[in-house]
Enzyme design. Structure first.
Site, PDB file in Angstrom:
ATOM      1  CG  ASP A  68      -1.889   1.056   0.667  1.00  0.00           C
ATOM      2  OD1 ASP A  68      -2.061   2.488   0.465  1.00  0.00           O
ATOM      3  OD2 ASP A  68      -2.730   1.166   1.618  1.00  0.00           O
ATOM      4  CG  ASN A  95       0.134   4.071 -13.971  1.00  0.00           C
ATOM      5  OD1 ASN A  95      -0.244   4.760 -14.769  1.00  0.00           O
ATOM      6  ND2 ASN A  95      -0.855   3.443 -13.523  1.00  0.00           N
ATOM      7  CE1 TYR A 168      -5.127  12.323 -10.075  1.00  0.00           C
ATOM      8  CE2 TYR A 168      -6.052  14.114 -10.785  1.00  0.00           C
ATOM      9  CZ  TYR A 168      -5.372  13.063 -10.828  1.00  0.00           C
ATOM     10  OH  TYR A 168      -4.395  11.649 -11.792  1.00  0.00           O
ATOM     11  CE  LYS A 172      -1.298  12.015 -11.222  1.00  0.00           C
ATOM     12  NZ  LYS A 172      -0.756  10.752 -11.079  1.00  0.00           N
ATOM     13  CB  THR A 203      -9.361   3.769 -16.079  1.00  0.00           C
ATOM     14  OG1 THR A 203      -9.527   5.413 -15.334  1.00  0.00           O
ATOM     15  CG2 THR A 203      -8.006   4.185 -17.071  1.00  0.00           C
TER      16      THR A 203
END
Ligand SMILES: NC(=O)c1ccc[n+]([C@@H]2O[C@H](COP(=O)([O-])OP(=O)(O)OC[C@H]3O[C@@H](n4cnc5c(N)ncnc54)[C@H](OP(=O)(O)O)[C@@H]3O)[C@@H](O)[C@H]2O)c1
Length: 280
Positions: A68, A95, A168, A172, A203
């Site tokens: 994890d 990834n 997020y 990134k 996805t």
């Protein structure tokens, strides 16, 4: 070597995190098809069964690794287990990534001023802190390879605004900074470092939007190519960066986004449906 041969990675040894599904699974399959043995990682081993089978179907060795990445101590051990299982590492694709989500797995879209600080920490932990720790742990192996290639799966979110998903986007963007610093820092050691920046890709991560027609139509109406990406389209770009075909490419962010990050000033004439998104 023919130009097509330069896209092959025969005898390569690759690690792909977040390889149980989605983009990571497609990348693992592409690397195996190009000739790599692949260590594939996710939180649990059962989740990796179909990726392991897909790598083996392509005639390559697969090593499944659980861990994890929200836990800071996991990254180093994961890289060492991958290198031990494959006898070294030539390609590392970082990834694994998450959107903020509740206990039921539902994506949390909360603007910064209303978001729980814990959600910030959990997104940064997996998307940024673990990525940095994995990259650091991979350094010696990639140098030993003599053809080392490190690839971070960033996002269009690294350069675009992302209201209600600020953590997020920040993670990134920081990945892109990391790519630039490592590309220069490791260049004279023979290691290339690049980012792939996918746009809207179909996805599990984006099921909250692909499963909601009005939102899906709204999002794709802003994409010049007018549709979602497939995971294979992201995998192809990743394979390019991993392969000798990109032997003079380092410090680059390769946008695979249907053109969405090109400033569109209206002259394209793309029709946009009414927005299903409320302000605030
Ligand atoms: N889909 C898009 O539109 C899009 C766009 C731009 C960038 N990206 C980026 O592309 C990458 C892959 O996204 P995706 O759409 O393929 O996502 P996905 O389908 O949700 O898959 C995420 C992968 O990450 C793994 N993962 C999640 N949390 C983890 C943790 N704490 N520790 C270890 N592994 C963990 C998952 O494994 P388990 O759950 O099995 O542990 C899974 O293999 C992410 O970095 C994402 O930010 C995606």
């Amino acid at each position: 070597m023919s130009v097509l041969d330069r896209f092959r990675l025969d005898g390569g040894r690759a690690l792909v995190t977040g390889a149980s599904r989605g983009i990571g699974k497609a990348v693992a399959e592409a690397l195996a098809e190009a000739g790599c043995d692949v260590a594939v990682a996710a939180r649990t081993l059962p989740a990796l069964r179909s990726t392991v089978a897909a790598v083996e179907e392509r005639g390559r060795k697969a090593v499944a690794l659980d861990g994890d990445l929200a836990l800071p101590e996991v990254a180093t051990g994961l890289v060492e287990r991958a290198a031990a299982g494959l006898g070294g590492l030539d390609v590392v694709v970082l990834n694994a990534g998450v959107l903020p989500h509740g206990e039921d797995g539902a994506v949390l879209l909360e603007p910064l001023h209303r978001a729980d600080p814990e959600d910030w920490n959990s997104v940064i932990a997996v998307n940024l802190s673990a990525t940095a720790a994995l990259a650091g742990a991979a350094h010696d192996h990639l140098v030993s390879s003599g053809r080392g290639s490190l690839i971070l799966m960033s996002s269009i979110a690294g350069v675009a605004s992302l209201p209600a998903l600020e953590a997020y986007g920040a993670a990134k963007a920081a990945q892109l900074s990391l790519v630039r610093s490592l590309a220069v820092g490791w260049a004279r050691q023979g290691v290339r470092v690049n980012a792939v920046c996918p746009g809207w890709t179909r996805t599990d991560m984006t099921a909250f939007a692909t499963g909601y027609g009005a939102l899906s139509d709204w999002l794709t109406s802003h994409v010049p190519l007018g549709r979602w990406a497939t995971t294979d389209e992201i995998a192809g770009a990743t394979l390019f960066l991993a392969s000798p075909a990109a032997s003079y490419v380092s410090g680059h962010a390769l946008f695979v986004d249907g053109g969405i990050t090109v400033p569109e000033i209206g002259l394209g004439g793309f029709p946009k449906p009414a927005s299903p998104l409320a302000g605030g």
